[in-house]
Design a protein around this motif. Structure first.
Motif, PDB file in Angstrom:
ATOM      1  N   TYR A 133       0.789  -1.233   0.000  1.00 54.33           N
ATOM      2  CA  TYR A 133       0.000   0.000   0.000  1.00 54.33           C
ATOM      3  C   TYR A 133       0.823   1.287   0.000  1.00 54.33           C
ATOM      4  O   TYR A 133       0.470   2.252  -0.659  1.00 54.33           O
ATOM      5  CB  TYR A 133      -0.904  -0.026   1.228  1.00 54.33           C
ATOM      6  CG  TYR A 133      -1.947   1.047   1.293  1.00 54.33           C
ATOM      7  CD1 TYR A 133      -3.027   1.057   0.419  1.00 54.33           C
ATOM      8  CD2 TYR A 133      -1.875   2.049   2.260  1.00 54.33           C
ATOM      9  CE1 TYR A 133      -4.014   2.037   0.494  1.00 54.33           C
ATOM     10  CE2 TYR A 133      -2.849   3.026   2.348  1.00 54.33           C
ATOM     11  CZ  TYR A 133      -3.915   3.015   1.466  1.00 54.33           C
ATOM     12  OH  TYR A 133      -4.882   3.981   1.544  1.00 54.33           O
ATOM     13  N   ALA A 134       1.933   1.306   0.758  1.00 56.38           N
ATOM     14  CA  ALA A 134       2.647   2.569   0.958  1.00 56.38           C
ATOM     15  C   ALA A 134       4.143   2.352   1.159  1.00 56.38           C
ATOM     16  O   ALA A 134       4.546   1.501   1.955  1.00 56.38           O
ATOM     17  CB  ALA A 134       2.076   3.304   2.175  1.00 56.38           C
ATOM     18  N   ASP A 135       4.954   3.100   0.438  1.00 59.46           N
ATOM     19  CA  ASP A 135       6.391   3.195   0.705  1.00 59.46           C
ATOM     20  C   ASP A 135       6.592   4.462   1.518  1.00 59.46           C
ATOM     21  O   ASP A 135       6.548   5.569   0.983  1.00 59.46           O
ATOM     22  CB  ASP A 135       7.176   3.266  -0.606  1.00 59.46           C
ATOM     23  CG  ASP A 135       8.690   3.331  -0.390  1.00 59.46           C
ATOM     24  OD1 ASP A 135       9.121   3.606   0.746  1.00 59.46           O
ATOM     25  OD2 ASP A 135       9.435   3.124  -1.369  1.00 59.46           O
ATOM     26  N   MET A 136       6.840   4.287   2.816  1.00 56.35           N
ATOM     27  CA  MET A 136       6.865   5.440   3.706  1.00 56.35           C
ATOM     28  C   MET A 136       8.259   6.001   3.978  1.00 56.35           C
ATOM     29  O   MET A 136       8.449   6.769   4.902  1.00 56.35           O
ATOM     30  CB  MET A 136       6.170   5.079   5.026  1.00 56.35           C
ATOM     31  CG  MET A 136       4.659   4.907   4.884  1.00 56.35           C
ATOM     32  SD  MET A 136       3.861   6.280   4.011  1.00 56.35           S
ATOM     33  CE  MET A 136       4.245   7.638   5.109  1.00 56.35           C
ATOM     34  N   TYR A 137       9.219   5.648   3.111  1.00 56.14           N
ATOM     35  CA  TYR A 137      10.553   6.243   3.287  1.00 56.14           C
ATOM     36  C   TYR A 137      11.235   6.383   1.934  1.00 56.14           C
ATOM     37  O   TYR A 137      12.165   5.651   1.610  1.00 56.14           O
ATOM     38  CB  TYR A 137      11.398   5.402   4.230  1.00 56.14           C
ATOM     39  CG  TYR A 137      12.548   6.148   4.872  1.00 56.14           C
ATOM     40  CD1 TYR A 137      13.070   7.321   4.328  1.00 56.14           C
ATOM     41  CD2 TYR A 137      13.142   5.687   6.041  1.00 56.14           C
ATOM     42  CE1 TYR A 137      14.126   7.997   4.905  1.00 56.14           C
ATOM     43  CE2 TYR A 137      14.199   6.359   6.648  1.00 56.14           C
ATOM     44  CZ  TYR A 137      14.688   7.507   6.065  1.00 56.14           C
ATOM     45  OH  TYR A 137      15.740   8.171   6.644  1.00 56.14           O
ATOM     46  N   VAL A 138      10.776   7.334   1.156  1.00 63.70           N
ATOM     47  CA  VAL A 138      11.407   7.670  -0.110  1.00 63.70           C
ATOM     48  C   VAL A 138      12.219   8.942   0.104  1.00 63.70           C
ATOM     49  O   VAL A 138      11.694   9.951   0.564  1.00 63.70           O
ATOM     50  CB  VAL A 138      10.362   7.892  -1.215  1.00 63.70           C
ATOM     51  CG1 VAL A 138      11.027   8.371  -2.501  1.00 63.70           C
ATOM     52  CG2 VAL A 138       9.576   6.603  -1.463  1.00 63.70           C
ATOM     53  N   HIS A 139      13.496   8.903  -0.221  1.00 66.17           N
ATOM     54  CA  HIS A 139      14.361  10.066  -0.013  1.00 66.17           C
ATOM     55  C   HIS A 139      14.023  11.181  -0.997  1.00 66.17           C
ATOM     56  O   HIS A 139      14.018  10.978  -2.207  1.00 66.17           O
ATOM     57  CB  HIS A 139      15.832   9.673  -0.189  1.00 66.17           C
ATOM     58  CG  HIS A 139      16.385   8.914   0.967  1.00 66.17           C
ATOM     59  ND1 HIS A 139      16.629   9.504   2.186  1.00 66.17           N
ATOM     60  CD2 HIS A 139      16.729   7.616   1.102  1.00 66.17           C
ATOM     61  CE1 HIS A 139      17.115   8.593   3.023  1.00 66.17           C
ATOM     62  NE2 HIS A 139      17.179   7.436   2.395  1.00 66.17           N
ATOM     63  N   GLY A 140      13.745  12.362  -0.459  1.00 62.40           N
ATOM     64  CA  GLY A 140      13.555  13.533  -1.297  1.00 62.40           C
ATOM     65  C   GLY A 140      14.891  14.055  -1.785  1.00 62.40           C
ATOM     66  O   GLY A 140      15.947  13.786  -1.195  1.00 62.40           O
ATOM     67  N   ASP A 141      14.852  14.800  -2.878  1.00 62.54           N
ATOM     68  CA  ASP A 141      16.056  15.337  -3.497  1.00 62.54           C
ATOM     69  C   ASP A 141      16.129  16.842  -3.236  1.00 62.54           C
ATOM     70  O   ASP A 141      15.114  17.492  -2.951  1.00 62.54           O
ATOM     71  CB  ASP A 141      16.018  15.062  -5.005  1.00 62.54           C
ATOM     72  CG  ASP A 141      17.355  15.297  -5.676  1.00 62.54           C
ATOM     73  OD1 ASP A 141      18.150  14.342  -5.731  1.00 62.54           O
ATOM     74  OD2 ASP A 141      17.599  16.427  -6.138  1.00 62.54           O
ATOM     75  N   SER A 142      17.315  17.406  -3.344  1.00 63.92           N
ATOM     76  CA  SER A 142      17.479  18.851  -3.148  1.00 63.92           C
ATOM     77  C   SER A 142      17.034  19.649  -4.365  1.00 63.92           C
ATOM     78  O   SER A 142      17.018  20.873  -4.337  1.00 63.92           O
ATOM     79  CB  SER A 142      18.940  19.186  -2.830  1.00 63.92           C
ATOM     80  OG  SER A 142      19.790  18.754  -3.874  1.00 63.92           O
TER      81      SER A 142
END
Length: 332
Positions: A133-142
């Protein structure tokens, strides 16, 4: 979208007594759609590499490789949790439980186990298309453009309903707001990461904010000078929840988790590609059964975004209030 994929397996004794039709009828009653079914003859090494048990592993590997198994992939509302309940009900009906060597049926728990066993049984399929259902740790980019492209990719190429996009500060959230204006299927929760020296170890925390939060970067406080208590307090003030980031197993002792709970911790990032199945079970027992916290999970940079996800049931135990609430900031 609120549906997900889930996987369940008839063990050699379950196949032998002809449980398949009964299992299919149970799944139909729960409005789960059968997507794929495959039969396998596992080797002992495959069992050792992809399963865990509270029984002697050598004996378990012999049992699991003693005959054919049937693996079924289903799709539907809360599929993972419903399959878990079907497993419990069938074991109860046939008077066996998790402590028995021969207990008929296994369902893949979300997160680490689902990813590992999906890749074993369905390695010709993309797990992005058949995720939980959910990937709760995707790294955001700058770079805002990169964030937008990442969300667009997950929107078009995964079956996820929710993503937790995690940043080191509040500067790079405009791409999320722009994405939400153009797309409707994939939902995003913003998470903000900060590390602290605490209890003789380096501790990372992620503060997730309500989905209804409409603030832009200039409206948030600067996180740079916050202590661990100040960070937790600020996230709670914003109506959010605080999750403990990945820590090696030797640092996840009972006393430490209790201390973090008293500081205001909501849950623990448990499902992570760096953890073995044995580590997941050990930490899960401490976090949930002994301390009373919940657990989350996601790709966390260890695998590609969307390849490791949690089920709707697990998602709602932690994040439901962030989805349901209409947040209004309380000014001091």
């Amino acid at each position: 979208m609120s549906k997900e994929y889930g996987m369940i397996m008839l063990k050699p004794d379950g196949v032998k007594i002809g449980l398949l039709d009964i299992l299919l009828n149970k799944a139909k009653e729960e409005r789960l759609d059968l997507v794929n079914i495959r039969k396998f003859q596992l080797t002992q090494q495959q069992v050792m590499d992809n399963f865990t048990t509270n029984i002697n592993m050598d004996e378990y590997a012999k049992y699991m490789s003693s005959g054919k198994i049937s693996v079924l992939l289903f799709y539907g509302e809360n599929a993972g949790h419903k399959l878990r309940l079907i497993k419990f009900n069938l074991r109860q009906k046939y008077r066996c439980n998790s402590n028995d060597m021969e207990n008929l049926i296994h369902n893949s728990d979300p997160g680490t186990e689902y990813r590992k066993q999906f890749n074993l049984f369905f390695n010709d399929l993309s797990i992005l298309k058949f995720s939980s259902y959910a990937d709760m740790y995707v790294h955001g980019d700058s770079n805002d453009d990169n964030n937008f492209l990442l969300l667009e990719h997950l929107e078009n190429n995964s079956s996820l309903s929710w993503v937790g996009l995690v940043f080191n500060n509040f500067t790079y959230v405009r791409s999320v707001k722009l994405f939400e204006l153009q797309y409707r299927r994939l939902n995003v929760l913003l998470g903000f990461y900060k590390s602290f020296s605490c209890f003789n170890r380096l501790v990372g925390l992620i503060g997730y904010l309500p989905a209804s939060h409409k603030k832009f970067p200039e409206e948030f406080n600067d996180l740079e000078d916050y202590t661990i208590d100040g960070f937790i307090s600020y996230i709670n003030e914003l109506g959010g929840v605080v999750i403990l980031d990945y820590l090696q197993s030797e640092h996840m002792d009972l006393n430490f988790i209790f201390q973090m709970k008293h500081k205001g911790l909501t849950g623990v990032h448990l499902f992570d590609s760096r953890r073995s199945l044995e580590e997941v079970e050990e930490i899960e027992d401490i976090v949930e059964n002994e301390v009373g916290l919940r657990f989350s999970g996601g790709s966390s940079g260890g695998v590609l975004p969307g390849e490791l996800s949690i089920g709707k049931y697990e998602f709602e135990t932690i994040y439901k209030k962030l989805v349901d609430c209409s947040y209004h900031r309380v000014d001091k």
